[in-house]
Design a protein around this motif. Structure first.
Motif, short mmCIF file in Angstrom:
data_model
loop_
_atom_site.label_atom_id
_atom_site.label_comp_id
_atom_site.label_asym_id
_atom_site.label_seq_id
_atom_site.Cartn_x
_atom_site.Cartn_y
_atom_site.Cartn_z
N ALA A 76 76.59 28.97 -14.87
CA ALA A 76 75.69 27.89 -15.55
C ALA A 76 74.21 28.45 -15.46
O ALA A 76 73.26 27.98 -16.83
N ALA A 77 73.70 29.29 -14.72
CA ALA A 77 72.28 29.71 -14.97
C ALA A 77 71.76 31.01 -15.77
O ALA A 77 70.94 30.94 -16.20
N LEU A 78 73.10 31.68 -16.37
CA LEU A 78 72.70 32.67 -17.25
C LEU A 78 72.58 32.04 -18.54
O LEU A 78 73.11 31.03 -19.09
N PRO A 79 71.71 32.59 -19.12
CA PRO A 79 71.24 32.06 -20.56
C PRO A 79 72.32 32.24 -21.61
O PRO A 79 73.14 33.08 -21.70
N ALA A 80 72.63 31.12 -22.36
CA ALA A 80 73.76 31.12 -23.38
C ALA A 80 73.80 32.18 -24.37
O ALA A 80 74.50 32.77 -24.76
N ASP A 81 72.23 32.51 -24.81
CA ASP A 81 72.15 33.56 -25.82
C ASP A 81 70.94 34.23 -25.44
O ASP A 81 69.78 33.94 -25.62
N GLU A 91 61.28 34.04 -19.86
CA GLU A 91 61.73 32.52 -20.10
C GLU A 91 63.02 32.27 -19.47
O GLU A 91 63.64 31.33 -18.80
N HIS A 92 64.02 33.36 -19.63
CA HIS A 92 65.26 33.26 -19.18
C HIS A 92 65.30 33.18 -17.76
O HIS A 92 66.10 32.48 -17.03
N VAL A 93 64.56 33.99 -16.84
CA VAL A 93 64.51 33.76 -15.34
C VAL A 93 64.15 32.51 -15.00
O VAL A 93 64.49 31.93 -14.07
N LEU A 94 62.83 32.25 -15.42
CA LEU A 94 62.17 30.87 -15.18
C LEU A 94 63.24 29.77 -15.38
O LEU A 94 63.64 28.92 -14.29
N GLU A 95 64.09 29.56 -16.54
CA GLU A 95 64.78 28.30 -16.90
C GLU A 95 66.23 28.66 -15.83
O GLU A 95 66.58 27.62 -15.02
#
Length: 213
Positions: free
Chosen positions: A88-93, A101-105
């Protein structure tokens, strides 16, 4: 004094002993999670799990042949929750947005999940050290899953990285290590930093260095 007509209530130990092994397993695993979280691998025995579950040691052996089998079953159960939180933590795209941004979110969401399930993560950390090879190997396999997921994410997130076959596994390992360290700080070390603060620190490191590889 109890009258002959009045039924005597069974104790938790008696009720547990009357259950079949399959019905007892979840209860014993819950007890093992509590014991392992507090005492670690070395301090977890079949007797200590039996005491925590309110049953006798033979009852535990009816469900699990030995301590390693018990801990493997516990790891398998807890991994289901952990893998779900990792995915769930990995970015969808990964192609949309920046690595920072990917790491922060993603890391913020992941660490929030860690903070909500500290016992599950103590199992993972504790089983890496001092456990039997069959147990520690299971943990390493789960970690390899995390690293590979990060590598695939970085492959799309950093299209301009030089020599991706050589560099992306290194970057994925570094990011996995930072992720582990943040989780350990939350559930083992008792840091006063919040998941959001830890994720922000890691995301700045990624922004400052990963894009230059």
């Amino acid at each position: 004094m109890v009258s002959p007509e009045e039924p005597v209530a069974d104790s938790p130990r008696r009720r547990a002993a009357h259950l079949g092994p399959e019905r007892r397993r979840p209860m014993i695993l819950d007890a093992a999670l509590e014991v392992f979280s507090e005492r670690g691998y070395a301090g977890t025995t079949m007797q200590s799990v039996a005491d925590a579950a309110g049953v006798t040691k033979p009852v535990v052996y009816d469900s699990f042949a030995n301590r390693d089998e018990l801990l493997l079953a516990l790891l398998a159960r807890e991994e289901q929750h952990l893998v779900t939180s990792i995915v769930a933590a990995l970015p969808a795209d990964p192609a949309v947005g920046t690595p920072e941004e990917h790491v922060l979110e993603g890391l913020t969401a992941f660490l929030r999940s860690v903070a909500k399930s500290p016992q599950s993560w103590r199992i993972v950390f504790g089983a890496q050290y001092g456990a039997a090879p069959v147990v520690s190997n299971r943990v390493r396999a789960a970690r390899a899953f995390l690293v590979e997921g990060l590598r695939l994410t970085l492959l799309k997130s950093l299209p301009g990285v030089t020599d991706p076959d050589a560099n992306l596994p290194v970057l994925a390992e570094m990011l996995a290590s930072m992720t582990e360290s943040c989780a350990r700080m939350l559930v083992v070390d008792g840091t006063d930093r919040t998941p959001e603060e830890l994720a922000r620190t890691v995301s700045r490191i990624v922004a400052g260095g990963f894009g230059r590889v």
